[in-house]
Design a protein around this motif. Structure first.
Motif, PDB file in Angstrom:
ATOM      1  N   GLY A 116       0.775  -1.229   0.000  1.00 35.97           N
ATOM      2  CA  GLY A 116       0.000   0.000   0.000  1.00 35.97           C
ATOM      3  C   GLY A 116       0.803   1.274   0.000  1.00 35.97           C
ATOM      4  N   VAL A 117       2.142   1.163   0.039  1.00 40.23           N
ATOM      5  CA  VAL A 117       2.976   2.366  -0.037  1.00 40.23           C
ATOM      6  C   VAL A 117       2.803   3.005  -1.420  1.00 40.23           C
ATOM      7  N   THR A 118       2.610   4.309  -1.447  1.00 41.95           N
ATOM      8  CA  THR A 118       2.383   5.013  -2.711  1.00 41.95           C
ATOM      9  C   THR A 118       3.615   4.995  -3.597  1.00 41.95           C
ATOM     10  N   ASP A 119       4.786   5.203  -3.001  1.00 44.82           N
ATOM     11  CA  ASP A 119       6.031   5.289  -3.770  1.00 44.82           C
ATOM     12  C   ASP A 119       7.177   5.136  -2.783  1.00 44.82           C
ATOM     13  N   PHE A 120       8.394   4.887  -3.290  1.00 44.45           N
ATOM     14  CA  PHE A 120       9.567   4.949  -2.419  1.00 44.45           C
ATOM     15  C   PHE A 120      10.707   5.630  -3.160  1.00 44.45           C
ATOM     16  N   ILE A 121      11.490   6.348  -2.384  1.00 46.23           N
ATOM     17  CA  ILE A 121      12.605   7.140  -2.913  1.00 46.23           C
ATOM     18  C   ILE A 121      13.858   6.779  -2.137  1.00 46.23           C
ATOM     19  N   LEU A 122      14.950   6.493  -2.862  1.00 49.11           N
ATOM     20  CA  LEU A 122      16.238   6.283  -2.195  1.00 49.11           C
ATOM     21  C   LEU A 122      16.849   7.640  -1.842  1.00 49.11           C
ATOM     22  N   ASP A 124      19.789   8.723  -1.840  1.00 47.55           N
ATOM     23  CA  ASP A 124      20.817   9.266  -2.732  1.00 47.55           C
ATOM     24  C   ASP A 124      20.225   9.671  -4.091  1.00 47.55           C
ATOM     25  N   ARG A 125      18.865   9.618  -4.195  1.00 46.03           N
ATOM     26  CA  ARG A 125      18.200  10.063  -5.428  1.00 46.03           C
ATOM     27  C   ARG A 125      17.024  10.981  -5.081  1.00 46.03           C
ATOM     28  N   LEU A 126      17.302  11.970  -4.232  1.00 47.21           N
ATOM     29  CA  LEU A 126      16.241  12.853  -3.758  1.00 47.21           C
ATOM     30  C   LEU A 126      15.651  13.728  -4.853  1.00 47.21           C
ATOM     31  N   SER A 127      16.309  13.806  -6.024  1.00 41.36           N
ATOM     32  CA  SER A 127      15.750  14.596  -7.116  1.00 41.36           C
ATOM     33  C   SER A 127      14.399  14.029  -7.559  1.00 41.36           C
ATOM     34  N   ARG A 128      14.118  12.747  -7.237  1.00 44.42           N
ATOM     35  CA  ARG A 128      12.838  12.126  -7.585  1.00 44.42           C
ATOM     36  C   ARG A 128      11.735  12.462  -6.592  1.00 44.42           C
ATOM     37  N   LEU A 129      12.089  13.092  -5.452  1.00 45.51           N
ATOM     38  CA  LEU A 129      11.110  13.263  -4.385  1.00 45.51           C
ATOM     39  C   LEU A 129       9.989  14.212  -4.769  1.00 45.51           C
ATOM     40  N   SER A 130      10.332  15.398  -5.288  1.00 43.44           N
ATOM     41  CA  SER A 130       9.291  16.381  -5.615  1.00 43.44           C
ATOM     42  C   SER A 130       8.303  15.852  -6.650  1.00 43.44           C
ATOM     43  N   PRO A 131       8.778  15.259  -7.792  1.00 44.24           N
ATOM     44  CA  PRO A 131       7.802  14.691  -8.735  1.00 44.24           C
ATOM     45  C   PRO A 131       6.929  13.609  -8.104  1.00 44.24           C
ATOM     46  N   ALA A 132       7.510  12.818  -7.192  1.00 41.42           N
ATOM     47  CA  ALA A 132       6.737  11.759  -6.552  1.00 41.42           C
ATOM     48  C   ALA A 132       5.641  12.342  -5.663  1.00 41.42           C
ATOM     49  N   VAL A 133       5.967  13.420  -4.932  1.00 42.18           N
ATOM     50  CA  VAL A 133       4.960  14.065  -4.078  1.00 42.18           C
ATOM     51  C   VAL A 133       3.832  14.642  -4.928  1.00 42.18           C
ATOM     52  N   ARG A 134       4.197  15.340  -6.020  1.00 45.96           N
ATOM     53  CA  ARG A 134       3.173  15.930  -6.887  1.00 45.96           C
ATOM     54  C   ARG A 134       2.268  14.842  -7.471  1.00 45.96           C
ATOM     55  N   ARG A 135       2.902  13.753  -7.951  1.00 45.65           N
ATOM     56  CA  ARG A 135       2.125  12.676  -8.562  1.00 45.65           C
ATOM     57  C   ARG A 135       1.189  12.027  -7.533  1.00 45.65           C
ATOM     58  N   ALA A 136       1.686  11.810  -6.319  1.00 51.21           N
ATOM     59  CA  ALA A 136       0.870  11.185  -5.279  1.00 51.21           C
ATOM     60  C   ALA A 136      -0.326  12.055  -4.925  1.00 51.21           C
ATOM     61  N   LEU A 137      -0.114  13.380  -4.857  1.00 51.46           N
ATOM     62  CA  LEU A 137      -1.217  14.280  -4.536  1.00 51.46           C
ATOM     63  C   LEU A 137      -2.251  14.313  -5.663  1.00 51.46           C
ATOM     64  N   ASP A 138      -1.760  14.314  -6.920  1.00 51.46           N
ATOM     65  CA  ASP A 138      -2.686  14.295  -8.062  1.00 51.46           C
ATOM     66  C   ASP A 138      -3.539  13.034  -8.034  1.00 51.46           C
ATOM     67  N   GLU A 139      -2.890  11.894  -7.742  1.00 54.52           N
ATOM     68  CA  GLU A 139      -3.635  10.637  -7.697  1.00 54.52           C
ATOM     69  C   GLU A 139      -4.635  10.633  -6.541  1.00 54.52           C
ATOM     70  N   ALA A 140      -4.271  11.260  -5.401  1.00 56.98           N
ATOM     71  CA  ALA A 140      -5.185  11.323  -4.260  1.00 56.98           C
ATOM     72  C   ALA A 140      -6.419  12.145  -4.608  1.00 56.98           C
ATOM     73  N   ILE A 141      -6.201  13.264  -5.314  1.00 59.00           N
ATOM     74  CA  ILE A 141      -7.327  14.095  -5.745  1.00 59.00           C
ATOM     75  C   ILE A 141      -8.230  13.319  -6.697  1.00 59.00           C
ATOM     76  N   GLU A 142      -7.580  12.577  -7.610  1.00 56.76           N
ATOM     77  CA  GLU A 142      -8.347  11.792  -8.576  1.00 56.76           C
ATOM     78  C   GLU A 142      -9.185  10.723  -7.865  1.00 56.76           C
ATOM     79  N   ARG A 143      -8.585  10.068  -6.846  1.00 58.84           N
ATOM     80  CA  ARG A 143      -9.333   9.053  -6.110  1.00 58.84           C
ATOM     81  C   ARG A 143     -10.524   9.664  -5.381  1.00 58.84           C
ATOM     82  N   THR A 144     -10.316  10.831  -4.800  1.00 53.38           N
ATOM     83  CA  THR A 144     -11.402  11.501  -4.074  1.00 53.38           C
ATOM     84  C   THR A 144     -12.549  11.854  -5.012  1.00 53.38           C
ATOM     85  N   GLU A 145     -12.189  12.415  -6.176  1.00 51.56           N
ATOM     86  CA  GLU A 145     -13.224  12.780  -7.140  1.00 51.56           C
ATOM     87  C   GLU A 145     -13.961  11.546  -7.649  1.00 51.56           C
TER      88      GLU A 145
END
Length: 712
Positions: A116-122, A124-145
């Protein structure tokens, strides 16, 4: 706005958090909290971050802080991401949950995604964190709608149709009494069929399910129809019209009257192929090297840990770790370019893989380093023969582009033993054996032995002592004068670092600087050197010593550190030293870098009013043509050319050419390593500006240098 670890952090004015992304971060390391905060700020995310590190603080923060997304380290003392996610689920909080971990094995990563984890980030690859947060929030909004739409479209208890977003999902309605299955046109379109090509028999769906998933589909469907689960949901593959399989998500709800058996089930079918592709790409990026497609360090260590566990259970099981490094690979990069170097590494990886036995693992650790896990070896001789076969095979010519390149490799071999308790210990000692092979002439394999072990232990002890040397004030600066070859007057000095080790005495830089570079301790050490040297020169000048310049070396790690400009400003402000008196010496490798960041850093340093100089010129790229684009005011001729300048006509010609070309570029020239009067006279005749070396003075402590300067 930055605050205490338990207060909101982020790019916002105080009190203005209404429209911010509310991030709850579960982490016990404040340094990681700061790194994550900086990465999110760098990515332009507008957020408020609340940091907690304990179970109780986390439970309290959920209702109080009301986060939009949760970030969590995988493992904390007495608490882990699985427990944190379970708490969310138990509270029926549908909040995106992202694991931010330093290490995570392949199997564990797949397990937490399925859990059930939405995503995971290593980490040493924190550059992936911001896109992952944005994508997770977009998907949460989509699920709510979508959930709101489902509730709005539920017309009766007789029939339940899951909502779809636009026309992207297919609908299905299965009449269990009649054995008829209605499939909407969109359902059929997902698989590439026209409406009339698929009928109403249940087999139209069931027979297209991937064989490996048919049984589980049946079990989950039956569990819901029997009332054991609140709804039916299953990700599986369906055969398309062209024979390929596509990932879909089927969801449905059974319809029953009272306690009677279900007589109908209806729902939706969602095409999730792109998400599955993204998940696979995520796992691939986390555990495989992009260039060679080999496992990376994270996956290799996971498999090495498994081998260690097997050896603990089965005393007869033996394995070995082989650490390889391509010899003189830098020559290929420097002469043919990085693109050609990458092609060579890819070809090297393919050939290396061809020499392995089934069950063995080869990984690329970065650059030109490769590591092999040899499983089920019989003895040391068996492992050595495999290593020799590999080294012989990779030494054959490689056709790369229009070139045929021949390279060799040096290797270090470690056999499993009780002395090695972790994957890190094996890799450390295999690496040490590889460097031993390089020092003995390259293109060979060395086996880690007791002597190397003693050296490794000594290095570990030295690293431990080095980490405390600053706080114990064990570092000291020596100074060597710079002398005008024409006038004989002292023009300045170079600050040189020494370590007064509590048991080993005075250590020269060569004995500890490489270790400081490797452990990144060079950054705080370098900052201390800069501040201490600037303070010392200013103190001398206040006593009435004639104006002198100060030279301080910068390592590559210092140069690329993000706050170098701030460090230099702090040293100048604290000491009161005139910036024009300070010269920072850079290696050719640093200066010849052509990246935009390199140019910006050099311009930043120059804008502070300090001088820049090229150290040890002639040992790197040896091309003054590059220097005209950089604002460097001087360079030092490497001592290796000065040593034989009176006896070797080639060295004399090189020194003369460097002096002439540098002067044409309006640069001052300093010769280091001057030890004889003959060397000084020749360099003076060739109009070399300044000199440095034992002829004038060895590096000496501050008080001795002051006396020397006053005598001159």
């Amino acid at each position: 706005m930055h605050g205490t670890p338990s207060s909101p952090l982020g790019r916002a004015k105080a009190g203005n958090t209404k429209d911010l992304i509310r991030i709850l971060y579960l982490e016990d390391d404040p340094v990681d909290v700061e790194l994550v905060t900086r990465e999110l700020e760098r990515a332009g995310l507008e957020f408020a971050l609340h940091h907690v590190s304990t179970h109780d603080a986390y439970v309290s923060a959920l209702p109080e802080f009301r986060p939009d997304v949760v970030l969590s380290d995988h493992g904390l003392p007495g608490f882990d991401s699985h427990t944190a996610l379970t708490i969310l689920k138990n509270q029926n909080l549908e909040i995106p949950f992202i694991v931010v971990s330093g290490t995570l094995g392949e199997e564990r990563a797949i397990e937490i995604l399925k859990g059930g984890v939405t995503d995971f980030i290593l980490k040493d690859r924190l550059s992936r964190l911001s896109p992952a947060v944005r994508r997770a929030l977009d998907e949460a909004i989509e699920r709510t709608e979508r959930r709101r739409a489902e509730e709005a479209l539920r017309e009766s208890e007789e029939r339940y149709t899951l909502a779809v977003q636009g026309a992207s999902d297919g609908l299905w309605d299965w009449d269990l009494r009649k054995g008829e299955l209605y499939l909407s046109p969109r359902w059929k379109e997902i698989l590439g069929y026209a409406t009339e090509e698929i009928g109403t028999a249940p087999g139209e769906w069931l027979d297209r399910i991937h064989p490996s998933e048919t049984a589980l589909f049946t079990v989950l469907l039956r569990s819901h129809l029997d009332g054991q689960t609140p709804h039916f949901e299953f990700e599986h593959r369906l055969r398309q019209r062209d024979g390929a399989h596509r990932w879909v998500l089927a969801r449905g709800l059974a319809v029953r009257v009272g306690t009677d058996a279900a007589h109908r089930i209806a729902g939706s079918l969602t095409d999730i192929s792109e998400r599955k592709k993204a998940e696979q790409e995520l796992l691939r990026n986390a555990f495989y090297d992009r260039l060679t497609d080999l496992p990376n360090r994270a996956l290799f260590e996971n498999r090495l840990d498994r081998a260690i566990r097997i050896a603990d259970r089965r005393p007869s099981y033996m394995f070995a770790v082989l650490f390889l490094d391509v010899d003189r690979f830098k020559v290929v990069n420097d002469s043919l370019g990085h693109a050609m170097g990458d092609q060579l590494l890819a070809a090297f990886a393919r050939r290396l893989s061809g020499f392995l036995r089934p069950g063995d693992t080869v990984a690329r650790f970065g650059g030109d380093e490769f590591v092999v896990l040899l499983e089920d070896v019989r003895d040391e001789g068996h492992a050595t023969r495999i290593a020799d076969r590999i080294l012989t095979g990779v030494s054959e010519p490689f056709p790369v582009g229009a070139h045929e390149l021949t390279v060799t490799a040096s290797a270090g071999l470690v056999l499993n033993s009780p002395a090695h308790e972790s994957a890190g210990a094996y890799l450390r000692d295999a690496d040490a054996a590889m460097y031993r092979a390089k020092s003995l002439g390259r293109a060979r394999c060395e086996i880690f032995d007791d002597r190397m072990h003693a050296r490794s232990v000594a290095l570990l002890n030295l690293e431990k002592d080095l980490r405390h040397a600053l706080e114990r004030s064990e570092f000291v600066l020596y100074y060597q004068p710079l002398v005008s070859l024409g006038r004989g007057a002292i023009t300045g000095c170079e600050a040189l670092l020494r370590w007064r080790h509590p048991t080993r005495g005075l250590l020269l830089p060569g004995e500890f600087i490489p270790l400081a570079e490797e452990t990144n301790l060079i950054v705080p050490i370098g900052e201390w050197v800069l501040r201490a040297a600037c303070g010392q020169l200013q103190a001398w000048l206040r006593t009435g010593l004639p104006p002198l310049d100060l030279s301080v070396n910068l390592s590559a790690r210092q140069f690329h550190h993000r706050d170098l400009g701030g460090t230099v400003i702090k040293a100048l402000d604290e000491s009161g030293l005139d910036p024009a008196r300070l010269t920072l010496e850079l290696t050719e490798t640093i200066v010849m870098g052509t990246s935009a960041q390199t140019l910006r850093t050099i311009e930043t340093l120059k804008s502070l009013g300090i001088q820049l100089s090229i150290d040890d010129f002639g040992t790197g790229y040896s091309s003054l043509a590059y220097l005209k684009r950089f604002p460097c005011g001087s360079l030092k001729i490497d001592g290796s050319f000065v040593r034989d300048v009176t006896t070797d006509s080639d060295d004399a010609a090189i020194a003369t050419a460097i002096i002439s070309l540098a002067h044409n570029l309006r640069m001052k020239v300093i010769a280091e390593g001057i030890e004889t009067e003959g060397q000084r006279q020749l360099l003076e005749r060739e109009h070399c500006d300044e000199g440095q070396g034992y002829l004038f003075s060895r590096p000496v402590p501050a008080d001795e240098f002051l006396q020397f300067a006053r005598r001159r």
